[in-house]
Motif scaffolding. Sequence first.
Motif, PDB file in Angstrom:
ATOM      1  N   TYR A  54       0.816  -1.206   0.000  1.00 35.27           N
ATOM      2  CA  TYR A  54       0.000   0.000   0.000  1.00 35.27           C
ATOM      3  C   TYR A  54       0.850   1.256   0.000  1.00 35.27           C
ATOM      4  CZ  TYR A  54      -3.819  -3.146   1.209  1.00 35.27           C
ATOM      5  OH  TYR A  54      -4.735  -4.163   1.191  1.00 35.27           O
ATOM      6  N   GLU A  55       0.317   2.283  -0.620  1.00 37.77           N
ATOM      7  CA  GLU A  55       0.982   3.585  -0.682  1.00 37.77           C
ATOM      8  C   GLU A  55       1.327   4.076   0.721  1.00 37.77           C
ATOM      9  OE1 GLU A  55       2.296   7.047  -2.833  1.00 37.77           O
ATOM     10  OE2 GLU A  55       1.684   5.084  -3.547  1.00 37.77           O
ATOM     11  N   ASN A  56       2.570   4.492   0.907  1.00 33.96           N
ATOM     12  CA  ASN A  56       3.066   5.052   2.175  1.00 33.96           C
ATOM     13  C   ASN A  56       3.003   4.064   3.348  1.00 33.96           C
ATOM     14  OD1 ASN A  56       3.597   7.608   0.995  1.00 33.96           O
ATOM     15  ND2 ASN A  56       1.432   8.082   1.131  1.00 33.96           N
ATOM     16  N   ARG A  57       2.967   2.774   3.055  1.00 33.98           N
ATOM     17  CA  ARG A  57       2.918   1.774   4.133  1.00 33.98           C
ATOM     18  C   ARG A  57       3.879   0.610   3.828  1.00 33.98           C
ATOM     19  NH1 ARG A  57      -3.459   0.993   4.481  1.00 33.98           N
ATOM     20  NH2 ARG A  57      -2.844  -0.940   5.465  1.00 33.98           N
ATOM     21  N   VAL A  58       5.024   0.941   3.285  1.00 31.72           N
ATOM     22  CA  VAL A  58       5.972  -0.094   2.888  1.00 31.72           C
ATOM     23  C   VAL A  58       6.427  -0.927   4.088  1.00 31.72           C
ATOM     24  CG1 VAL A  58       8.057   1.323   3.031  1.00 31.72           C
ATOM     25  CG2 VAL A  58       7.962  -0.581   1.430  1.00 31.72           C
ATOM     26  N   GLU A  59       6.466  -0.321   5.272  1.00 31.71           N
ATOM     27  CA  GLU A  59       6.898  -1.070   6.460  1.00 31.71           C
ATOM     28  C   GLU A  59       5.976  -2.252   6.732  1.00 31.71           C
ATOM     29  OE1 GLU A  59       6.270   2.280   6.584  1.00 31.71           O
ATOM     30  OE2 GLU A  59       8.340   3.004   6.486  1.00 31.71           O
ATOM     31  N   GLU A  60       4.679  -2.063   6.507  1.00 26.03           N
ATOM     32  CA  GLU A  60       3.721  -3.161   6.700  1.00 26.03           C
ATOM     33  C   GLU A  60       3.991  -4.295   5.727  1.00 26.03           C
ATOM     34  OE1 GLU A  60      -0.390  -1.913   6.670  1.00 26.03           O
ATOM     35  OE2 GLU A  60       0.129  -0.101   7.786  1.00 26.03           O
ATOM     36  N   CYS A  61       4.297  -3.935   4.497  1.00 27.42           N
ATOM     37  CA  CYS A  61       4.616  -4.945   3.481  1.00 27.42           C
ATOM     38  C   CYS A  61       5.860  -5.728   3.878  1.00 27.42           C
ATOM     39  CB  CYS A  61       4.805  -4.259   2.131  1.00 27.42           C
ATOM     40  SG  CYS A  61       5.202  -5.372   0.779  1.00 27.42           S
ATOM     41  N   VAL A  62       6.886  -5.017   4.281  1.00 26.74           N
ATOM     42  CA  VAL A  62       8.142  -5.657   4.694  1.00 26.74           C
ATOM     43  C   VAL A  62       7.895  -6.570   5.895  1.00 26.74           C
ATOM     44  CG1 VAL A  62      10.441  -5.225   5.659  1.00 26.74           C
ATOM     45  CG2 VAL A  62       9.598  -3.846   3.742  1.00 26.74           C
ATOM     46  N   GLU A  63       7.112  -6.099   6.847  1.00 30.93           N
ATOM     47  CA  GLU A  63       6.816  -6.892   8.045  1.00 30.93           C
ATOM     48  C   GLU A  63       6.076  -8.179   7.677  1.00 30.93           C
ATOM     49  OE1 GLU A  63       6.823  -8.259  11.813  1.00 30.93           O
ATOM     50  OE2 GLU A  63       7.920  -6.526  11.066  1.00 30.93           O
ATOM     51  N   ARG A  64       5.111  -8.074   6.787  1.00 30.70           N
ATOM     52  CA  ARG A  64       4.341  -9.258   6.386  1.00 30.70           C
ATOM     53  C   ARG A  64       5.234 -10.273   5.673  1.00 30.70           C
ATOM     54  NH1 ARG A  64       1.458 -13.225   7.432  1.00 30.70           N
ATOM     55  NH2 ARG A  64       0.130 -13.983   5.784  1.00 30.70           N
ATOM     56  N   VAL A  65       6.076  -9.791   4.770  1.00 23.91           N
ATOM     57  CA  VAL A  65       6.998 -10.690   4.065  1.00 23.91           C
ATOM     58  C   VAL A  65       7.936 -11.349   5.069  1.00 23.91           C
ATOM     59  CG1 VAL A  65       8.914 -10.785   2.412  1.00 23.91           C
ATOM     60  CG2 VAL A  65       6.836  -9.504   1.845  1.00 23.91           C
ATOM     61  N   SER A  66       8.423 -10.583   6.019  1.00 27.53           N
ATOM     62  CA  SER A  66       9.298 -11.118   7.057  1.00 27.53           C
ATOM     63  C   SER A  66       8.587 -12.198   7.869  1.00 27.53           C
ATOM     64  CB  SER A  66       9.767  -9.983   7.963  1.00 27.53           C
ATOM     65  OG  SER A  66      10.570 -10.465   9.002  1.00 27.53           O
ATOM     66  N   GLU A  67       7.342 -11.952   8.246  1.00 20.80           N
ATOM     67  CA  GLU A  67       6.563 -12.954   8.993  1.00 20.80           C
ATOM     68  C   GLU A  67       6.417 -14.248   8.203  1.00 20.80           C
ATOM     69  OE1 GLU A  67       2.776 -11.166   9.733  1.00 20.80           O
ATOM     70  OE2 GLU A  67       3.549  -9.791  11.250  1.00 20.80           O
ATOM     71  N   ILE A  68       6.141 -14.104   6.917  1.00 22.90           N
ATOM     72  CA  ILE A  68       5.977 -15.292   6.064  1.00 22.90           C
ATOM     73  C   ILE A  68       7.274 -16.094   6.017  1.00 22.90           C
ATOM     74  CG2 ILE A  68       5.625 -16.048   3.686  1.00 22.90           C
ATOM     75  CD1 ILE A  68       3.686 -13.579   3.426  1.00 22.90           C
ATOM     76  N   ILE A  69       8.374 -15.418   5.800  1.00 23.30           N
ATOM     77  CA  ILE A  69       9.666 -16.110   5.704  1.00 23.30           C
ATOM     78  C   ILE A  69      10.039 -16.747   7.039  1.00 23.30           C
ATOM     79  CG2 ILE A  69      12.148 -15.776   5.341  1.00 23.30           C
ATOM     80  CD1 ILE A  69      11.321 -13.576   3.275  1.00 23.30           C
ATOM     81  N   LYS A  70       9.894 -15.998   8.115  1.00 19.40           N
ATOM     82  CA  LYS A  70      10.211 -16.559   9.433  1.00 19.40           C
ATOM     83  C   LYS A  70       9.314 -17.749   9.748  1.00 19.40           C
ATOM     84  CE  LYS A  70      11.870 -12.232  11.403  1.00 19.40           C
ATOM     85  NZ  LYS A  70      11.553 -11.119  12.317  1.00 19.40           N
ATOM     86  N   GLY A  71       8.046 -17.653   9.361  1.00 18.74           N
ATOM     87  CA  GLY A  71       7.128 -18.766   9.577  1.00 18.74           C
ATOM     88  C   GLY A  71       7.574 -20.009   8.836  1.00 18.74           C
TER      89      GLY A  71
ATOM     90  N   HIS B 108      10.740 -21.437  10.573  1.00 17.47           N
ATOM     91  CA  HIS B 108      10.443 -22.057  11.862  1.00 17.47           C
ATOM     92  C   HIS B 108       9.316 -23.083  11.782  1.00 17.47           C
ATOM     93  CE1 HIS B 108      13.282 -19.398  13.716  1.00 17.47           C
ATOM     94  NE2 HIS B 108      12.662 -18.350  13.233  1.00 17.47           N
ATOM     95  N   GLY B 109       8.881 -23.382  10.563  1.00 17.98           N
ATOM     96  CA  GLY B 109       7.895 -24.446  10.359  1.00 17.98           C
ATOM     97  C   GLY B 109       6.482 -24.128  10.776  1.00 17.98           C
ATOM     98  N   LYS B 110       6.165 -22.841  10.870  1.00 11.91           N
ATOM     99  CA  LYS B 110       4.801 -22.470  11.239  1.00 11.91           C
ATOM    100  C   LYS B 110       3.943 -22.403   9.981  1.00 11.91           C
ATOM    101  CE  LYS B 110       6.436 -19.619  15.039  1.00 11.91           C
ATOM    102  NZ  LYS B 110       6.685 -18.265  15.477  1.00 11.91           N
ATOM    103  N   GLY B 111       2.698 -22.764  10.119  1.00  6.35           N
ATOM    104  CA  GLY B 111       1.782 -22.706   9.002  1.00  6.35           C
ATOM    105  C   GLY B 111       1.159 -21.336   8.869  1.00  6.35           C
ATOM    106  N   ILE B 112       1.903 -20.389   8.326  1.00  2.00           N
ATOM    107  CA  ILE B 112       1.399 -19.018   8.185  1.00  2.00           C
ATOM    108  C   ILE B 112       0.549 -18.935   6.925  1.00  2.00           C
ATOM    109  CG2 ILE B 112       2.126 -16.663   7.725  1.00  2.00           C
ATOM    110  CD1 ILE B 112       3.637 -16.878  10.065  1.00  2.00           C
TER     111      ILE B 112
END
Length: 85
Positions: A60-77, A80-84
């Motif tokens: 989303y416009e002006n919310r790149v941090e949210e995008c980065v956080e979501r991608v990070s959560e997916i990768i970390k999941g 660590h074997g979590k079903g994200i």
Amino acid sequence: KILPPEDLLTIFIYPESIEILKQRIMKRGQLPAEEVDRRIESAQDEMAHMDEFDFKVPNYENRVEECVERVSEIIKGRIHGKGIN
């Protein structure tokens, strides 16, 4: 090296709309209209394959941090074997 599909994690990051994407491209600099159109057409072609990815994340416009956080959560999941979802 080619990885088997079960070892891959695919994430598609997409704009909130084509119009917003066009505005973003035009803000970056003085591009000829033909180049802007080519980039928009390319983005539309890529977005047609969005459902082939494991995850889709809006940028989303002006919310790149949210995008980065979501991608990070997916990768970390995945790491660590979590079903994200």
